[in-house]
Design an enzyme around this catalytic site. Structure first.
Site, mmCIF file in Angstrom:
data_model
loop_
_atom_site.group_PDB
_atom_site.id
_atom_site.type_symbol
_atom_site.label_atom_id
_atom_site.label_comp_id
_atom_site.label_asym_id
_atom_site.label_seq_id
_atom_site.Cartn_x
_atom_site.Cartn_y
_atom_site.Cartn_z
ATOM 1 N N ARG A 15 0.830 -1.208 0.000
ATOM 2 C CA ARG A 15 0.000 0.000 0.000
ATOM 3 C C ARG A 15 0.862 1.255 0.000
ATOM 4 N NH1 ARG A 15 -0.742 4.868 2.065
ATOM 5 N NH2 ARG A 15 -0.207 4.052 4.137
ATOM 6 N N ASP A 16 1.563 1.482 1.087
ATOM 7 C CA ASP A 16 2.360 2.702 1.231
ATOM 8 C C ASP A 16 3.484 2.746 0.207
ATOM 9 O OD1 ASP A 16 3.270 5.072 2.253
ATOM 10 O OD2 ASP A 16 4.051 4.256 4.106
ATOM 11 N N HIS A 209 6.773 3.995 12.740
ATOM 12 C CA HIS A 209 6.801 4.013 11.271
ATOM 13 C C HIS A 209 7.818 5.072 10.842
ATOM 14 C CE1 HIS A 209 4.664 3.755 7.212
ATOM 15 N NE2 HIS A 209 5.494 4.785 7.076
ATOM 16 N N HIS A 211 10.759 6.641 8.162
ATOM 17 C CA HIS A 211 11.232 6.724 6.787
ATOM 18 C C HIS A 211 12.751 6.904 6.804
ATOM 19 C CE1 HIS A 211 7.262 7.789 4.561
ATOM 20 N NE2 HIS A 211 7.048 6.959 5.567
ATOM 21 N N CYS A 242 6.516 9.587 0.806
ATOM 22 C CA CYS A 242 5.337 10.434 0.986
ATOM 23 C C CYS A 242 5.261 11.426 -0.181
ATOM 24 C CB CYS A 242 5.410 11.192 2.315
ATOM 25 S SG CYS A 242 3.982 12.267 2.600
ATOM 26 N N ASN A 251 10.419 4.428 2.880
ATOM 27 C CA ASN A 251 10.229 3.768 4.165
ATOM 28 C C ASN A 251 11.487 2.967 4.496
ATOM 29 O OD1 ASN A 251 7.113 4.003 4.807
ATOM 30 N ND2 ASN A 251 7.268 3.573 2.623
#
Length: 307
Positions: A15-16, A209, A211, A242, A251
């Site tokens: 997803r991300d 989470h 990055h 992002c 990430n």
């Protein structure tokens, strides 16, 4: 705080990661890659987002992906919803997943640029969505973006972030993730932050989470671990980042995170070789080199009796 000896890792690449890559990955390849991640031992995978396809075309096949993937029965699948309309659409296929994530940015400017709403407007919707998610018998996870700093506003006060987290918990979220959305955290602050978050949110799963935008992702994860955090999110191949602002890449690579934990004696339940294989397969699908270190170096091979 005693260092956790075992951690949970949620894979967010499907997803991300896929959402923030310039390419649109074919559905067949997505299904194959997610299945490979499931075989690697991942018990938590974020698969899809219920957003308008014209906004994020990379994820427009989310329902088909959810219906076609074939992972072990003990793998918990997560979807992300940006608003109540997205939740309505997700619940139409609720039998295909187990967890729903809702989110907000801690800073007003980033939230406005990301979802075109104020933080108060977003949280009012989140309060309602969290209660609906819990009523459906689904796991509700909340994510707070820009928890460690905002590229538009600068420092984000710890109290502001934890106040938002507490509000999520009061609405029914049993897991709260704190996102270093644009790579502004550092290990010293990660240690302070997660110690405070764990103390402030008893009974809530606190998730890190990070990055790797500025190369500090693993150092921040280590600091969070030392502060007592036992739940992490990462993306195979270091995919994603992002979209706001441009340049907020990467990430933490799942395979790099797992490698570090295993060398420290921290259990993850994952097969590192298979995670690396999945990342290399993603690299082949995309047709370009990814930025993970373990894709290149592979797992550490210790000679007999030498360490």
């Amino acid at each position: 705080m005693t260092r956790p000896q075992r951690v949970q890792i949620r894979e967010v690449g499907p997803r991300d990661g896929f959402q923030n890559e310039p390419e649109t990955i074919p559905t067949d390849d997505k299904v194959r890659l997610i299945n490979a991640l499931g075989r690697a031992g991942l018990k938590r995978i974020e698969v899809a987002s219920f957003v308008r396809p014209d906004v994020i075309p990379q994820l427009s096949d989310g329902v088909e992906v959810l219906s076609r993937i074939d992972v072990p029965d003990d793998v918990r699948l997560m979807v992300l919803v940006p608003n109540s309309k997205g939740l309505d659409n997700a619940l139409k296929v609720r039998d295909t997943f187990h967890e729903i994530a809702i989110f907000v940015s801690a800073s007003e400017t980033h939230n406005k640029k990301n979802v075109n709403r104020t933080v108060d407007e977003t949280m009012a919707d989140n309060d309602s969505m969290a209660r609906r998610i819990v009523a459906e018998g689904l796991h509700c996870a909340a994510v707070i973006a820009t928890s460690f700093g905002c590229p538009f506003e600068g420092k984000v006060e710890l109290k502001r972030v934890l106040d938002l987290a507490e509000r999520f918990a009061e609405s029914g979220a049993t897991e709260i993730g704190f996102g270093d959305t644009t790579g502004m955290c550092n290990p010293a602050y990660a240690s302070e932050f997660f110690a405070a978050a764990i103390e402030r949110l008893p009974g809530v799963e606190v998730t890190a989470h990070f990055h790797n935008t500025r190369g500090q992702g693993l150092a921040n994860a280590f600091a969070a671990l030392e502060a007592g955090c036992a739940s992490f999110e990462s993306s195979f191949g270091e995919l994603g980042g992002c979209p706001v602002p441009v340049g907020s890449t990467g990430n933490i690579a799942t395979e790099d995170l797992v490698s570090m934990f295993h060398e420290m004696g921290v259990e993850t339940g994952l097969d590192l070789d298979l995670v690396i294989d999945a990342a290399r397969e993603a690299q082949q699908v995309l047709g370009r080199k990814l930025t993970s270190h373990s894709i290149v170096a592979g797992p550490i091979q210790w000679a007999a009796g030498v360490r």
